[in-house]
Design a protein around this motif. Structure first.
Motif, PDB file in Angstrom:
ATOM      1  N   ARG A  15     -27.361   0.855 -67.877  1.00 56.88           N
ATOM      2  CA  ARG A  15     -26.293  -0.052 -67.057  1.00 56.88           C
ATOM      3  C   ARG A  15     -25.789   0.727 -66.092  1.00 56.88           C
ATOM      4  O   ARG A  15     -25.759   0.129 -64.794  1.00 56.88           O
ATOM      5  CB  ARG A  15     -24.924  -0.027 -68.079  1.00 56.88           C
ATOM      6  N   LEU A  16     -25.977   1.832 -65.927  1.00 51.10           N
ATOM      7  CA  LEU A  16     -25.694   2.682 -64.509  1.00 51.10           C
ATOM      8  C   LEU A  16     -26.919   2.442 -63.607  1.00 51.10           C
ATOM      9  O   LEU A  16     -26.381   2.242 -62.442  1.00 51.10           O
ATOM     10  CB  LEU A  16     -25.549   4.226 -64.780  1.00 51.10           C
ATOM     11  N   ALA A  17     -27.870   2.148 -64.120  1.00 51.95           N
ATOM     12  CA  ALA A  17     -29.207   1.863 -63.286  1.00 51.95           C
ATOM     13  C   ALA A  17     -29.112   0.645 -62.432  1.00 51.95           C
ATOM     14  O   ALA A  17     -29.282   0.560 -61.393  1.00 51.95           O
ATOM     15  CB  ALA A  17     -30.533   2.072 -63.936  1.00 51.95           C
ATOM     16  N   LEU A  18     -28.732  -0.167 -63.494  1.00 51.98           N
ATOM     17  CA  LEU A  18     -28.427  -1.676 -62.804  1.00 51.98           C
ATOM     18  C   LEU A  18     -27.292  -1.524 -61.960  1.00 51.98           C
ATOM     19  O   LEU A  18     -27.375  -2.449 -60.570  1.00 51.98           O
ATOM     20  CB  LEU A  18     -28.103  -2.611 -64.089  1.00 51.98           C
ATOM     21  N   ASP A  19     -26.463  -1.017 -62.082  1.00 51.63           N
ATOM     22  CA  ASP A  19     -25.144  -0.986 -60.999  1.00 51.63           C
ATOM     23  C   ASP A  19     -25.720  -0.375 -59.721  1.00 51.63           C
ATOM     24  O   ASP A  19     -25.295  -0.771 -58.758  1.00 51.63           O
ATOM     25  CB  ASP A  19     -23.975   0.134 -61.674  1.00 51.63           C
ATOM     26  N   ARG A  20     -26.474   0.714 -59.905  1.00 54.74           N
ATOM     27  CA  ARG A  20     -27.193   1.141 -58.737  1.00 54.74           C
ATOM     28  C   ARG A  20     -27.841   0.274 -57.815  1.00 54.74           C
ATOM     29  O   ARG A  20     -27.882   0.262 -56.750  1.00 54.74           O
ATOM     30  CB  ARG A  20     -27.931   2.664 -59.178  1.00 54.74           C
ATOM     31  N   HIS A  21     -28.808  -0.367 -58.759  1.00 50.29           N
ATOM     32  CA  HIS A  21     -29.773  -1.273 -58.077  1.00 50.29           C
ATOM     33  C   HIS A  21     -28.931  -2.389 -57.280  1.00 50.29           C
ATOM     34  O   HIS A  21     -29.036  -2.929 -56.273  1.00 50.29           O
ATOM     35  CB  HIS A  21     -30.900  -2.063 -59.070  1.00 50.29           C
ATOM     36  N   VAL A  22     -27.844  -2.669 -57.916  1.00 52.34           N
ATOM     37  CA  VAL A  22     -26.971  -3.923 -57.248  1.00 52.34           C
ATOM     38  C   VAL A  22     -26.254  -3.532 -56.361  1.00 52.34           C
ATOM     39  O   VAL A  22     -26.264  -4.182 -55.211  1.00 52.34           O
ATOM     40  CB  VAL A  22     -25.863  -4.678 -58.469  1.00 52.34           C
ATOM     41  N   ALA A  23     -25.675  -2.241 -56.318  1.00 52.55           N
ATOM     42  CA  ALA A  23     -25.122  -1.908 -54.951  1.00 52.55           C
ATOM     43  C   ALA A  23     -26.030  -1.397 -54.046  1.00 52.55           C
ATOM     44  O   ALA A  23     -25.639  -1.871 -52.764  1.00 52.55           O
ATOM     45  CB  ALA A  23     -24.611  -0.413 -55.407  1.00 52.55           C
TER      46      ALA A  23
END
Length: 451
Positions: free
Chosen positions: A305-313
């Motif tokens: 989830r944190l990785a996905l948030d990082r990619h989206v940001a």
């Protein structure tokens, strides 16, 4: 010895010879003019110090008053009269001159020392210099504690004082200003003050170290707070509604049992999705021993989830949660620096805890470190061997210290993974009691037997 009234005419008429020529004044005893072979003309004063009761008189002493031209004959005679009065009082005028020179030199030395004390050796400047050196080869956590000890507790009380002049009473007053109930803080400030003063002594900046003669602050009573399953479930539920990445930070603390600074300082370079491991480097671990933390499926989901948030940001094309970033902090507000706002994060969590508990109110006082102790206790309840629990926590103590630590090189990798996965299942079970009743959560020992 020729005598004559020492006047300008006498001085102008005096001629040099093959050696020093002296002309003595007829009015003031001991006052004279010396003419050197090169033609130089110097006013002199000759005298004898009194020596009462001695069989032999003291030898004559002679001193220069000044050069002709720089002084007139009348000025030189006046000075000779003053010197004669000094001799009459029993004082050697040459010694008096030497004393004045020495006093002037001492005054200059003291002024220079004072200037140095007020510039280079004033407490806040010397303390900041120590902090810069201390930061080079110490862990970030220790450096942070040192900075707080100096800047928050010592500098406000000792600023402006040269460190060589700071007394034991001055330092004690700074410690006494810390509230009595804050025993751990007092002990921490005392410990870093001890390191700072020893450093200054070894450098030669101070001549005495007052710290060893001081009474050490009392050690705070060891904490043994362990959250109950209900309390842990409350914290987890509060973390689930907490804004990210703060919520993930607390959930990872619960699931991994690692130290606050280690979880906050986790980087994507330290975690590997293929092997489901997190390697905490030795220079980031509190005990300076590198530590491999197996990642349970629950932790992997958090990191996804944190990785996905990082990619989206970062507006990464086709963001994929299973493709973790290669660098940068895992827990970060803006994605550039690791989480450090621990106080604000805790306040936000406590606010959510109150919402979860409603009329029950806030939890009994607890600290973030208690989550680590709760995991350790929970593993024991699940039947995990003590050595494995020690390995999970990266403790070099108990079963892993002394002779056992030297000869026992087993890293408990598989056992650590099983333990942390069982703990994650336990955390899930206390959130959904129905699953526990259905027998989906079992102790590790039972799980191995049924496999």
């Amino acid at each position: 010895m020729p005598t004559a009234p020492i006047t300008k005419r006498t001085v102008d008429a005096a001629k040099p010879g093959s050696g020093d020529i002296f002309i003595w004044d007829t009015k003031v005893p001991g006052f004279g003019l010396k003419v050197t072979p090169s033609g130089g003309k110097v006013y002199v004063f000759q005298y004898r110090m009194a020596n009462p009761g001695a069989a032999r008189a003291m030898p004559a002493r002679r001193m220069n008053i000044g050069k002709h031209g720089a002084m007139t004959p009348d000025q030189a005679r006046t000075r000779a009269i003053e010197l004669a009065a000094i001799v009459k009082l029993g004082t050697d005028p040459q010694q008096e001159a030497r004393d004045k020179i020495a006093a002037k030199a001492e005054a200059k030395r003291q002024a220079e020392e004072k200037a140095k004390l007020e510039s280079d050796l004033v407490f806040e400047k010397l303390a900041e210099r120590w902090l810069k050196e201390y930061e080079i080869d110490h862990r970030a956590t220790s450096v942070g504690q040192a900075k707080v000890s100096v800047r928050k507790y010592l500098t406000p009380k000792l600023a402006g004082k040269p460190m060589p002049h700071i007394t034991k009473a001055d330092l004690q007053a700074a410690l006494d200003a810390i509230p009595t109930k804050q025993k751990a803080t007092r002990q921490q400030v005392f410990a870093y003050a001890s390191i700072l003063w020893r450093w200054a002594l070894e450098r030669g900046d101070i001549a005495d170290n007052p710290v060893p003669s001081m009474a050490k602050p009392k050690v705070p009573k060891a904490r043994d707070r362990v959250l109950t399953d209900d309390e842990l479930a409350t914290v987890w539920k509060a973390a689930k509604v907490l804004r990210e990445p703060l919520g993930a930070f607390y959930r990872l603390l619960i699931l991994t049992g690692q130290r606050r600074e280690e979880v906050a300082g986790m980087t994507w370079a330290q975690v590997d999705r293929a092997t489901a491991t997190w390697v905490i480097p030795a220079d980031k671990a509190k005990n300076a021993v590198a530590h491999i933390v197996p990642l349970s499926p629950a932790v992997m989901e958090e990191l996804d989830r944190l990785a996905l948030d990082r990619h989206v940001a970062a507006k990464t094309p086709d963001p994929d949660a299973k493709r973790w970033p290669k660098a940068g902090p895992v827990i970060s507000i803006k994605g550039t620096a690791p989480l450090s706002c621990f106080s604000q994060a805790r306040k936000a969590l406590d606010a959510e805890v109150l919402k979860v508990r409603g009329a029950a109110g806030e939890l009994e006082a607890w600290r973030v470190h208690d989550l680590r102790r709760t995991l350790a206790t929970g593993l024991q309840r699940l039947g995990v061997r003590f050595e494995v629990t020690e390995a999970v926590l990266n403790h070099v103590s108990g079963a892993r210290s002394g002779v056992a630590g030297i000869y026992q090189r087993h890293d408990w990798a598989d056992e650590k993974r099983s333990a942390l996965e069982a703990w994650a299942r336990h955390v899930a079970a206390i959130l959904t009691p129905a699953e526990a009743e259905a027998g989906k959560v079992v102790a590790i020992t039972s799980a191995k037997q049924s496999a």
